[in-house]
Design an enzyme around this catalytic site. Structure first.
Site, PDB file in Angstrom:
ATOM      1  N   GLY A 105       0.749  -1.245   0.000  1.00 12.03           N
ATOM      2  CA  GLY A 105       0.000   0.000   0.000  1.00 12.03           C
ATOM      3  C   GLY A 105       0.776   1.291   0.000  1.00 12.03           C
TER       4      GLY A 105
ATOM      5  CD  GLU B  42       0.399  -9.320   1.533  1.00 14.88           C
ATOM      6  OE1 GLU B  42      -0.507  -8.547   1.172  1.00 14.88           O
ATOM      7  OE2 GLU B  42       0.179 -10.411   2.083  1.00 14.88           O
TER       8      GLU B  42
ATOM      9  N   GLY C 126       3.446  -3.734  -3.921  1.00 16.82           N
ATOM     10  CA  GLY C 126       3.341  -3.988  -5.359  1.00 16.82           C
ATOM     11  C   GLY C 126       3.696  -2.733  -6.125  1.00 16.82           C
TER      12      GLY C 126
ATOM     13  NE  ARG D 294      -3.196   2.930 -11.454  1.00 16.81           N
ATOM     14  CZ  ARG D 294      -3.044   4.121 -10.936  1.00 16.81           C
ATOM     15  NH1 ARG D 294      -2.473   5.078 -11.655  1.00 16.81           N
ATOM     16  NH2 ARG D 294      -3.441   4.384  -9.725  1.00 16.81           N
TER      17      ARG D 294
ATOM     18  CB  CYS E  79     -16.003   4.115 -29.871  1.00 15.39           C
ATOM     19  SG  CYS E  79     -15.098   3.781 -31.381  1.00 15.39           S
ATOM     20  CD  GLU E  80     -15.918   3.486 -23.067  1.00 17.71           C
ATOM     21  OE1 GLU E  80     -16.265   3.930 -21.970  1.00 17.71           O
ATOM     22  OE2 GLU E  80     -16.038   2.297 -23.413  1.00 17.71           O
TER      23      GLU E  80
ATOM     24  CE1 TYR F  24      -2.231  -3.515  -8.566  1.00 17.91           C
ATOM     25  CE2 TYR F  24      -1.111  -1.496  -7.909  1.00 17.91           C
ATOM     26  CZ  TYR F  24      -1.551  -2.768  -7.612  1.00 17.91           C
ATOM     27  OH  TYR F  24      -1.297  -3.303  -6.370  1.00 17.91           O
TER      28      TYR F  24
HETATM   29  N1  LLP Z   1      -1.649  -6.935  -0.572  1.00 16.73           N
HETATM   30  C1  LLP Z   1      -2.974  -7.016  -0.760  1.00 16.73           C
HETATM   31  C2  LLP Z   1      -3.770  -7.942   0.025  1.00 16.73           C
HETATM   32  C3  LLP Z   1      -3.588  -6.188  -1.741  1.00 16.73           C
HETATM   33  O1  LLP Z   1      -4.888  -6.253  -1.933  1.00 16.73           O
HETATM   34  C4  LLP Z   1      -2.789  -5.298  -2.495  1.00 16.73           C
HETATM   35  C5  LLP Z   1      -3.365  -4.440  -3.533  1.00 16.73           C
HETATM   36  C6  LLP Z   1      -1.394  -5.265  -2.246  1.00 16.73           C
HETATM   37  C7  LLP Z   1      -0.865  -6.104  -1.269  1.00 16.73           C
HETATM   38  C8  LLP Z   1      -0.460  -4.362  -2.994  1.00 16.73           C
HETATM   39  O2  LLP Z   1      -0.728  -3.025  -2.776  1.00 16.73           O
HETATM   40  P1  LLP Z   1       0.248  -1.902  -3.373  1.00 16.73           P
HETATM   41  O3  LLP Z   1       1.563  -1.988  -2.629  1.00 16.73           O
HETATM   42  O4  LLP Z   1       0.422  -2.181  -4.813  1.00 16.73           O
HETATM   43  O5  LLP Z   1      -0.459  -0.638  -3.113  1.00 16.73           O
HETATM   44  N2  LLP Z   1      -5.583  -1.283  -9.507  1.00 16.73           N
HETATM   45  C9  LLP Z   1      -5.400  -0.264  -8.492  1.00 16.73           C
HETATM   46  C10 LLP Z   1      -4.692  -0.794  -7.261  1.00 16.73           C
HETATM   47  C11 LLP Z   1      -5.357  -1.988  -6.617  1.00 16.73           C
HETATM   48  C12 LLP Z   1      -4.651  -2.528  -5.403  1.00 16.73           C
HETATM   49  C13 LLP Z   1      -5.268  -3.805  -4.938  1.00 16.73           C
HETATM   50  N3  LLP Z   1      -4.618  -4.455  -3.844  1.00 16.73           N
HETATM   51  C14 LLP Z   1      -4.661   0.935  -9.113  1.00 16.73           C
HETATM   52  O6  LLP Z   1      -4.332   0.879 -10.286  1.00 16.73           O
HETATM   53  O7  LLP Z   1      -4.436   1.930  -8.440  1.00 16.73           O
END
Ligand code: LLP
Length: 451
Positions: free
Chosen positions: A268, A305, A307, A344, A376-377, A405
């Site tokens: 996060g 975790e 990402g 996004r 087309c939107e 993402y």
């Molecule tokens: N762990 C869990 C349980 C999660 O649900 C997520 C992200 C992460 C770790 C990784 O979070 P990060 O470090 O990447 O913030 N598609 C959206 C983001 C969705 C995140 C979903 N869960 C976007 O493009 O902003």
């Protein structure tokens, strides 16, 4: 804390990162998407050269940035037993997974597909954590058979299913329970997960009861607690509130007789999407300090975790201008990338910096454009009134911070084939997912006999 003059975890401002490198224990020269002699480079490869080889649009990732961002987290937790499990939902190409696994990353997966992809990339089961609110019995079976570090359990019915599958296979499943701490992550509503109205985890107020139930199930071994409150957090305070609650819960559960020895703190931490803005999110080192302060005394192994922070600024989307169209009151750049390639902006009103691949000469005046794709939107709009130097058909532009993402959320809407992914490593680059041919895309359909 102001982001001014801090290392930005992006690739935009060499001076800034060099200035501050010593302060946060990094070495200089760490920006990997930079202009050199007027041309945008990915590490040591001119972006235009990749475009000529693979065609546009495409995603390009930097090995050095991926590994550097992983190490920032790994170093931030130095001194405590820990594992950084990359949330591979952010960018899951096997070459990216291997690049991160090489420097020691575990993986956080949320589906059978992600689990199998991580295994295919060579990640051992004991470094794979299985998260997600709707794991099916089949997914649980596959992971238990192939090896798993732990399941982060999100509900009591899921707990029963994991127990049943483990007994059926004659194994014991290591689990944590994801608690929902009812904390406002102060992020976009679609990516906040830690409030009681969200579908995630069990209410922290019910944890004692739920842990007692888990401990009574012979197919489960309760090893810890899991929490994840949302994504793109730009403030440490919500993390602090959540982790303090986890610390208290650890003591309570231990007093109840549970051997709590691992804390999974989710992902996060946000990234700076605006190069020009001064309010950069906290750095991993600050996040690590917070973790040590709130949880370090418990003697637990820490798992995180992340990402987005690992992959986000390690990737760009490159696209070509098809037309410059003059509207009544504005000019449109119609580009060959579209919302199906990078959703996004349409989905979260997200901002991505957009820069020309040829550096504008000094003194060139920029002008505002609406940057749109061919779908087309009207939602297929990447940016409104964005300043760029005068552009012409055939010019290349780069969307920064598109590594997380981006490709993973792409679709073939409007029958636009998925776009290629390219990985750069020093002066080499390789296509890590090829653009499918139109026939490949079309021939996935099958026509029933009656037609
Ligand atoms: N762990 C869990 C349980 C999660 O649900 C997520 C992200 C992460 C770790 C990784 O979070 P990060 O470090 O990447 O913030 N598609 C959206 C983001 C969705 C995140 C979903 N869960 C976007 O493009 O902003």
């Amino acid at each position: 804390m102001s982001g001014h003059g801090r290392e930005r975890l992006d690739e935009g401002n060499a001076a800034e990162s060099i200035d501050l490198a010593p302060k946060i224990g990094l070495c200089a020269g760490m920006d990997h998407f930079l202009y050199r002699d007027g041309a945008l480079y990915a590490e040591d490869v001119p972006v235009a050269e990749i475009a000529a080889a693979v065609g546009t649009p495409f995603y390009v990732y930097s090995t050095a940035t991926l590994q550097r961002h992983f190490r920032l987290f790994d170093d931030a937790l130095d001194g405590i037993d820990h594992l950084v499990c990359y949330a591979m939902k952010a960018a899951s190409n096997q070459a990216i997974l291997k690049t991160l696994a090489q420097v020691g990353a575990g993986m956080d997966v949320v589906s059978q597909g992600e689990y199998l992809r991580a295994k295919a990339a060579g990640v051992p089961g004991d470094k794979i954590v299985f998260s997600g609110v709707g794991k099916t019995a089949e997914e649980i079976r596959v992971a238990l058979s192939g090896g798993i570090r732990q399941f982060n359990v999100e509900s009591e019915p899921e707990m029963e299913v994991i127990n049943a599958v483990a007994l059926e296979l004659g194994v014991v499943a290591p689990i944590t329970v994801r608690v929902n701490p009812d904390v406002d992550a102060k992020t976009h509503a679609k990516i906040a997960t830690g409030k009681s109205e969200n579908k995630f985890g069990i209410p922290i107020s019910r944890a004692v009861e739920v842990y007692a139930r888990a401990a009574a199930l012979p197919g489960l071994e309760v090893i810890g607690i899991d929490v994840h409150i949302g994504s793109q957090l730009t403030d440490l305070e919500p993390f602090r509130l959540a982790y303090q609650k986890v610390a208290e819960l650890t003591e309570v559960l231990r007093a109840e007789g549970h051997n709590i020895r691992r804390l999974d703190l989710g992902g996060g931490l946000g990234i700076p999407y605006h190069t020009q803005s001064n309010d950069a999110p906290p750095l991993p080192v600050e996040y690590g300090m917070l973790i040590k302060h709130t949880l370090g005394h418990l003697g637990c192994e820490i798992e995180i975790e992340p990402g987005r922070l690992i992959a986000g600024n390690a990737g760009m989307l490159i696209s070509e201008v098809i037309y410059v169209k003059s509207g009544e009151d504005r000019d449109f750049l119609i580009i060959d990338g579209a919302m199906n390639d990078l959703i996004r902006p349409a989905m979260y009103e997200a901002h991505h910096d957009i820069i020309p691949v040829v550096e504008p000469a000094a003194g060139i005046e920029s002008q505002p454009y609406d940057i749109v794709g061919p779908v087309c939107e009207s939602g297929d709009t990447f940016a409104k009134q964005r300043d760029l130097p005068p552009m012409a058909a055939g010019n290349l532009i780069a969307f920064r911070s598109a590594g997380a993402y981006g490709a993973v959320m792409a679709s073939e809407y409007n029958s636009r084939p998925l776009i290629p992914e390219v990985l750069v490593n020093g002066d080499q680059f390789a296509v890590i997912r090829a653009r499918p041919t139109f026939d490949e895309m079309i021939n996935r359909d099958s026509i029933p006999e009656w037609l």
